[in-house]
Design an enzyme around this catalytic site. Sequence first.
Site, PDB file in Angstrom:
ATOM      1  N   PRO A   1       9.579 -46.302  54.613  1.00  0.00           N
ATOM      2  CA  PRO A   1       8.595 -45.696  53.662  1.00  0.00           C
ATOM      3  C   PRO A   1       8.174 -44.786  52.746  1.00  0.00           C
ATOM      4  O   PRO A   1       7.627 -43.518  53.239  1.00  0.00           O
ATOM      5  CB  PRO A   1       7.598 -46.734  53.446  1.00  0.00           C
ATOM      6  CG  PRO A   1       7.736 -47.512  54.659  1.00  0.00           C
ATOM      7  CD  PRO A   1       8.489 -46.972  55.788  1.00  0.00           C
ATOM      8  N   CYS A   2       8.733 -43.767  51.640  1.00  0.00           N
ATOM      9  CA  CYS A   2       8.247 -43.017  51.174  1.00  0.00           C
ATOM     10  C   CYS A   2       7.407 -42.837  50.361  1.00  0.00           C
ATOM     11  O   CYS A   2       6.611 -41.670  50.196  1.00  0.00           O
ATOM     12  CB  CYS A   2       9.670 -42.465  50.326  1.00  0.00           C
ATOM     13  SG  CYS A   2      10.271 -43.538  49.020  1.00  0.00           S
ATOM     14  N   GLN A   3       6.911 -43.900  49.586  1.00  0.00           N
ATOM     15  CA  GLN A   3       5.745 -44.186  49.116  1.00  0.00           C
ATOM     16  C   GLN A   3       4.885 -42.838  49.130  1.00  0.00           C
ATOM     17  O   GLN A   3       4.308 -42.077  48.475  1.00  0.00           O
ATOM     18  CB  GLN A   3       5.187 -45.262  48.905  1.00  0.00           C
ATOM     19  CG  GLN A   3       5.927 -46.896  47.828  1.00  0.00           C
ATOM     20  CD  GLN A   3       6.870 -47.283  48.734  1.00  0.00           C
ATOM     21  OE1 GLN A   3       6.971 -46.677  49.782  1.00  0.00           O
ATOM     22  NE2 GLN A   3       7.187 -48.005  49.056  1.00  0.00           N
ATOM     23  N   SER A   4       4.171 -43.237  50.180  1.00  0.00           N
ATOM     24  CA  SER A   4       3.097 -42.204  50.164  1.00  0.00           C
ATOM     25  C   SER A   4       3.600 -40.787  50.883  1.00  0.00           C
ATOM     26  O   SER A   4       2.098 -39.636  50.915  1.00  0.00           O
ATOM     27  CB  SER A   4       2.440 -42.797  51.416  1.00  0.00           C
ATOM     28  OG  SER A   4       3.408 -42.200  52.625  1.00  0.00           O
ATOM     29  N   PHE A   5       4.848 -40.833  50.466  1.00  0.00           N
ATOM     30  CA  PHE A   5       4.901 -38.796  50.271  1.00  0.00           C
ATOM     31  C   PHE A   5       5.465 -38.835  48.862  1.00  0.00           C
ATOM     32  O   PHE A   5       5.576 -36.849  49.061  1.00  0.00           O
ATOM     33  CB  PHE A   5       5.794 -38.845  51.674  1.00  0.00           C
ATOM     34  CG  PHE A   5       5.424 -39.409  53.138  1.00  0.00           C
ATOM     35  CD1 PHE A   5       4.095 -38.803  53.336  1.00  0.00           C
ATOM     36  CD2 PHE A   5       5.964 -40.095  53.687  1.00  0.00           C
ATOM     37  CE1 PHE A   5       4.262 -39.187  54.786  1.00  0.00           C
ATOM     38  CE2 PHE A   5       5.839 -40.372  55.203  1.00  0.00           C
ATOM     39  CZ  PHE A   5       4.377 -39.622  55.742  1.00  0.00           C
TER      40      PHE A   5
END
Length: 456
Positions: free
Chosen positions: A83-87
């Site tokens: 998952p990429c949302q936090s970056f």
Amino acid sequence: MSRANINLNKLRFVDLFAGIGGMRFAFENAARTLEIETECVFSSEIDAEARWVYEQNFACQPYGDIRQVGRLPEHDILLAGFPCQSFSYAGKKEGFGDTRGTLFFEIMRLVDTYQPQAFIFENVRGLTTHDCGKTLETIRNEIQQRGYSYDAFLLNSSNFGLPQNRVRIYIIGLLNAAPKYSLVSDVGCRDSHSYSNTEQLSLFQNSRSPIRVLDILEEAPDRKYDCSETFVFALKKVLNNDLERLHGLRLIDYRGGNSIHSWELGLRGECTAEEIELMNLFILKRRNKAFGKEQDGKLLTQEQIATFYSHPHLESILNSLIEKKYLRKIKDFYKPVAGNFSFEVYKFLDPQKISVTLVASDANRLGIYHNERVRRITPREAARLQGFPDSFELHPQDDRAYYQLGNSVSINVVEAVAKEAISQTLVWGKNCFEAEYPSSGILQSFSRSRLPSRFN
């Protein structure tokens, strides 16, 4: 911890955070071009809708929550588009402070249960700069302390035969190896308008002619994708009936440039020429450092507005814009009311250029003017932007299909990365086998038929 003994006749792989199966599809394509047989021994995806699409295309349903997986089966290569949302630049960029960010450590936990020979990770470009590079350094350390090589590449989909300006980071690790890749980081063009039809060079990539958005468009898609008559009428009014001017145009309420704004379209009520002029100056001038350090969010008083828009009836104009909900007043300060999500389309693609990045949140609001129709791009066109063939089955609900495709990977890029990883995995697997069994002739025919000539 156990160490994988690579099977040189068949590569077993694991597909984590599988989504609709983009990484698996690309990996299997890559192996097929190298005449390598593969077997997916485990896959995992928490989203039930994505699991359904995955099952339609691969005849197997992924396991659910990765956090409930105790250990992985024997495998050679691990794939993970975690998952990429936090970056992401679009997110809050909390990184490992975000629960989603810690899922990287779930991958490492599972790597420890059965140490594969190689892995391929994919994530957003923002990972490279998050927390001044400390987040990526943490990832590097976690990888290297387990005995893996670490190579990271920033690659743009537009350099791999896809008409999309999409930059992602690809991380490859090989166990106890020092691989040499032909991939070179290249973020490509600054934006979709400056695309110059260059493409990444790779010894493993077939030559592809650069393509444009025009090349992935359907000739006669369903009329349900057409924009409403009211919206098209408003566009024609602003553009003096010249809809060709839609190519590359943004619809946005907090920036200028090649844009149309809600007050120009009259979406919340028709505006006078004075009101339009004031609003256009407001969004431009509020970025001035003289009004504060905030780059985009400065609120201005009537006195400050008067410094760039002198009008005897300024207060009346401001009140009218508040009534029409183009402005909001907070104490003595005025603020534009951003209505970007009220637009049927937020960006019209230029058929002769490449697309902006397809993202989950608004892939359904990319538009095109084509064959004298003002419409949104279709899910199939979105899939083509990502490199999925028309034979790949999409979710039957358009909103889910757009979302899943925006979250997926670009097939062409992952395929090129996978070719490199597979080839290097076989090279090092062959070397290790020959070191352990120096008198064996098992690999002679295999190495000639399976490995690229430069490795023999």
